[in-house]
Design a protein around this motif. Structure first.
Motif, short mmCIF file in Angstrom:
data_model
loop_
_atom_site.label_atom_id
_atom_site.label_comp_id
_atom_site.label_asym_id
_atom_site.label_seq_id
_atom_site.Cartn_x
_atom_site.Cartn_y
_atom_site.Cartn_z
N GLU A 20 0.83 -1.20 0.00
CA GLU A 20 0.00 0.00 0.00
C GLU A 20 0.87 1.25 0.00
OE1 GLU A 20 -3.47 2.18 2.68
OE2 GLU A 20 -2.96 0.08 3.03
N ASP A 21 1.83 1.31 0.91
CA ASP A 21 2.80 2.41 0.92
C ASP A 21 3.99 2.01 1.77
OD1 ASP A 21 4.04 4.81 0.49
OD2 ASP A 21 2.83 5.96 1.90
N HIS A 22 4.90 1.28 1.16
CA HIS A 22 6.06 0.76 1.89
C HIS A 22 7.23 0.63 0.92
CE1 HIS A 22 8.62 -1.73 4.40
NE2 HIS A 22 8.60 -2.67 3.49
N VAL A 23 8.41 1.01 1.37
CA VAL A 23 9.62 0.88 0.56
C VAL A 23 10.42 -0.30 1.10
CG1 VAL A 23 11.75 1.97 -0.22
CG2 VAL A 23 9.68 3.34 0.03
N TRP A 65 6.42 7.76 -2.79
CA TRP A 65 6.58 8.94 -3.65
C TRP A 65 7.83 9.73 -3.27
CZ3 TRP A 65 5.86 14.20 -2.06
CH2 TRP A 65 5.92 15.12 -3.11
N VAL A 66 8.02 9.97 -1.96
CA VAL A 66 9.20 10.72 -1.50
C VAL A 66 10.48 9.99 -1.90
CG1 VAL A 66 10.50 11.46 0.54
CG2 VAL A 66 8.05 11.94 0.40
N TYR A 67 10.49 8.68 -1.71
CA TYR A 67 11.70 7.92 -2.02
C TYR A 67 12.04 7.98 -3.51
CZ TYR A 67 15.16 4.18 -1.86
OH TYR A 67 16.33 3.47 -1.95
N LEU A 68 11.03 7.79 -4.35
CA LEU A 68 11.25 7.85 -5.80
C LEU A 68 11.69 9.25 -6.22
CD1 LEU A 68 8.19 5.76 -7.03
CD2 LEU A 68 10.59 5.06 -7.06
N GLN A 69 11.07 10.27 -5.63
CA GLN A 69 11.43 11.65 -5.94
C GLN A 69 12.88 11.93 -5.54
OE1 GLN A 69 9.66 14.38 -7.28
NE2 GLN A 69 8.00 13.01 -7.87
N SER A 70 13.27 11.47 -4.35
CA SER A 70 14.63 11.74 -3.86
C SER A 70 15.68 11.07 -4.75
CB SER A 70 14.78 11.29 -2.41
OG SER A 70 14.77 9.87 -2.30
N TYR A 98 6.71 16.16 11.25
CA TYR A 98 8.04 15.60 11.49
C TYR A 98 8.66 15.12 10.17
CZ TYR A 98 6.47 15.58 16.35
OH TYR A 98 5.99 15.95 17.57
N ASN A 99 7.84 14.47 9.35
CA ASN A 99 8.31 14.04 8.03
C ASN A 99 8.77 15.23 7.21
OD1 ASN A 99 5.54 11.69 7.76
ND2 ASN A 99 7.54 11.37 8.68
N LYS A 100 7.97 16.28 7.20
CA LYS A 100 8.28 17.45 6.38
C LYS A 100 9.53 18.17 6.88
CE LYS A 100 3.50 18.03 4.87
NZ LYS A 100 2.32 18.91 4.73
N GLY A 204 11.36 11.75 12.45
CA GLY A 204 10.48 11.98 11.31
C GLY A 204 11.02 11.42 10.02
N MET A 205 12.02 10.55 10.11
CA MET A 205 12.69 10.04 8.92
C MET A 205 11.73 9.26 8.02
SD MET A 205 16.23 7.86 8.84
CE MET A 205 17.17 7.65 7.33
N VAL A 206 11.79 9.56 6.75
CA VAL A 206 11.06 8.81 5.72
C VAL A 206 12.08 8.21 4.76
CG1 VAL A 206 8.99 10.25 5.87
CG2 VAL A 206 10.83 10.90 4.31
N PRO A 207 11.70 7.21 3.98
CA PRO A 207 12.66 6.66 3.00
C PRO A 207 13.19 7.77 2.09
CG PRO A 207 10.74 5.24 3.18
CD PRO A 207 10.41 6.47 3.97
N TRP A 208 14.50 7.87 2.01
CA TRP A 208 15.16 8.91 1.21
C TRP A 208 16.44 8.32 0.64
CZ3 TRP A 208 13.69 14.00 0.21
CH2 TRP A 208 14.65 14.79 -0.43
#
Length: 530
Positions: A20-23, A65-70, A98-100, A204-208
């Protein structure tokens, strides 16, 4: 598109369909392979490949989305793509504050390391995202921040904020401690130094793709003071939990209780320092003198005269030139303690030695720069790379002459002692390096740099060249023309004297802030009278 790239895209699509939304780690492996395959491709193909990656999913799958964009941003480095990304991040409902905050720090670091991504639009977008983050955190504290009346402020107390305080070899750490010492020694102020530990925090770390995290010295938690050249600086360090609502509430409560005359932030990126703008006058002391930083603070320094580009940026953000204090970006250097020789670093005793210095050399040293260096190498020259370069050995396989006549020394504690061992400071095209070039010039070492970034601002026009072709010619002249070298060496020493006058210049900046605040209060009082 090449078949192997098409296959990778198909595999990525399957991953996106599966979760659904997982890297997953498998997705990470696909992305890494995809990016690596595009490294040496022509620009047109890299842009197309990056755009294809961006199209695989939208903000509805925020983390993917963030990971692909980064990753895409690190294929094509397009400033327009970064701007579009930052705008979408600000409005993305699938990301927390926190993510932002984490994404803002990563984007800022990426733009800093890759100057081709820098643009006015991106600076505006980062400041707008910072404003959103700060306002959101302020609301979450439940505090109504209003300006402390002038008559209630302690005119003898200044709170200094840094988002990172680490080893003394770290340029911004030296700047922070040096400015605190100037306030105490030259202005008779009481100072409280706060390390908020917000610098590229993992909260707040997201996949990057290839995320960068800041260093943190846990031992400082027990420190109640920092020392700088005999000056005791009262000190507090936050736990490595920032950004954190409870900690922000506690820090803001302390500022309200202490009622300082000013909050000074070393650097412009502290969320806490930016929130303080609603309480007392605030000053952002930029650590990169060549550019205006994204900041909400009332004043910020600029290490060069203001230009039309800056005026346009200020106008777009609803600011005036009065918010910018122009001046000389001065440095505070650690005292030289070692007596050393070239032999201690295994540097040839009779060579003309060039130094390339930086904490991010693996990003900043490009093939174009290495090609230029190799073109000036002979048996009588040698290059030392000082700082972090994880790619040094792998890259120099392609430059056998340079590999034979160079060494990577890593980070050095007594950088001034090392400065005595080399003849020329050679600067790649980059934004950082402001402090290390001053160290070199203080020992009479000339600088050669392109007319871009912090080194060019500090060194001055006399040490700038147009491009790497002209840099090559200048290096050869330094090596062959002793009279020219002697003249430029003396010029470097004199320039360093100006750049090391932190006491005089920072006191002037403080008095300029006080003058502008007086004018501001006078106008406000006159308005109240009407």
């Amino acid at each position: 598109m090449k078949p192997e790239l098409e296959l990778l895209i198909q595999k990525m699509n399957k991953e996106l369909e599966m979760y659904e939304d997982h890297v997953s780690s498998q997705m990470g492996a696909y992305i890494t392979e995809y990016v690596q395959k595009m490294q040496d491709e022509p620009e047109q193909e890299r842009v197309a490949a990056a755009n294809l990656l961006r199209s695989l999913c939208d903000e509805s799958k925020a983390l993917s989305w963030v990971y692909l964009q980064s990753a895409a941003l690190q294929i094509d480095f397009q400033p327009e793509a970064m701007y579009d990304f930052l705008i979408k991040v600000r409005g993305c409902t699938g990301l927390t504050v926190y993510n932002k905050s984490f994404i803002l720090a990563q984007a800022s670091n990426l733009i800093f390391r890759h100057s081709e991504m820098n643009s006015m639009d991106n600076t505006v977008a980062m400041e707008e995202l910072m404003e959103w983050v700060c306002e959101n955190f302020e609301q979450r504290t439940g505090m109504e921040l209003t300006e402390i009346p002038f008559d209630e402020r302690n005119q003898n107390l200044v709170v200094v904020v840094t988002s990172q305080l680490i080893a003394i070899e770290h340029g911004p750490t030296k700047i922070t401690l040096g400015r605190c010492a100037t306030l105490i020694r030259q202005m008779g102020k009481k100072v409280l130094l706060i390390n908020t530990a917000e610098m590229t925090s993992g909260v707040g770390m997201v996949p990057w793709y290839k995320a960068k995290l800041g260093m943190y010295l846990k031992k400082f938690l027990s420190y109640e003071k920092q020392m700088w050249k005999g000056i005791r600086i009262p000190f507090y360090q936050c736990e490595q939990i920032m950004p954190d609502i409870e900690e922000y509430r506690a820090l803001l409560t302390q500022v309200i209780r202490l009622k300082p005359c000013m909050v000074i932030s070393i650097g412009a990126n502290s969320i806490f320092a930016n929130m303080c703008r609603k309480l007392v006058p605030t000053l952002a002391v930029g650590t990169f003198p060549s550019t205006l930083a994204p900041t909400l603070m009332r004043y910020q320094t600029l290490g060069r005269p203001i230009e039309d580009y800056d005026r346009t940026f200020l106008k777009r953000r609803g600011k005036t030139e009065d918010s910018v204090i122009e001046g000389v970006f001065t440095s505070d250097l650690r005292e030289e303690t070692e007596v050393a020789s070239r032999q201690d670093w295994q540097i040839p005793s009779d060579a003309f030695v060039m130094a390339v210095v930086g904490g991010r050399l693996d990003d900043e040293v490009t093939d174009e720069f290495l090609t230029m260096l190799e073109s000036v190498i002979n048996d009588g020259t040698f290059v030392i790379f000082v700082g972090l370069d994880k790619e040094y050995e792998a890259r120099l396989i392609r430059y056998p002459v340079l590999a034979k006549h160079s060494r990577l020394l890593g980070f050095q504690k007594d950088t001034l002692a090392l400065c005595r061992q080399y003849d020329l400071y050679v600067n790649p095209h980059r934004r950082g390096g402001g402090t290390s070039c001053v160290e070199a010039m203080s020992k009479g070492v000339p600088v050669v740099t392109t007319a871009f970034g912090d080194v060019s601002v500090n060194a001055g026009e006399a040490f700038c060249v147009r491009d790497y072709n002209e840099m090559r010619e200048q290096i050869l002249r330094y090596r062959k023309d002793q009279e020219f070298y002697g003249h430029m060496s003396e010029l470097a020493r004199k320039r360093a004297e100006v750049l090391l006058d932190s006491d005089g210049e920072f006191v002037r900046i403080m008095h300029e802030v006080e003058r502008r605040e007086f004018v501001r209060r006078t106008h406000e009082n006159a308005g109240d009278g009407n």
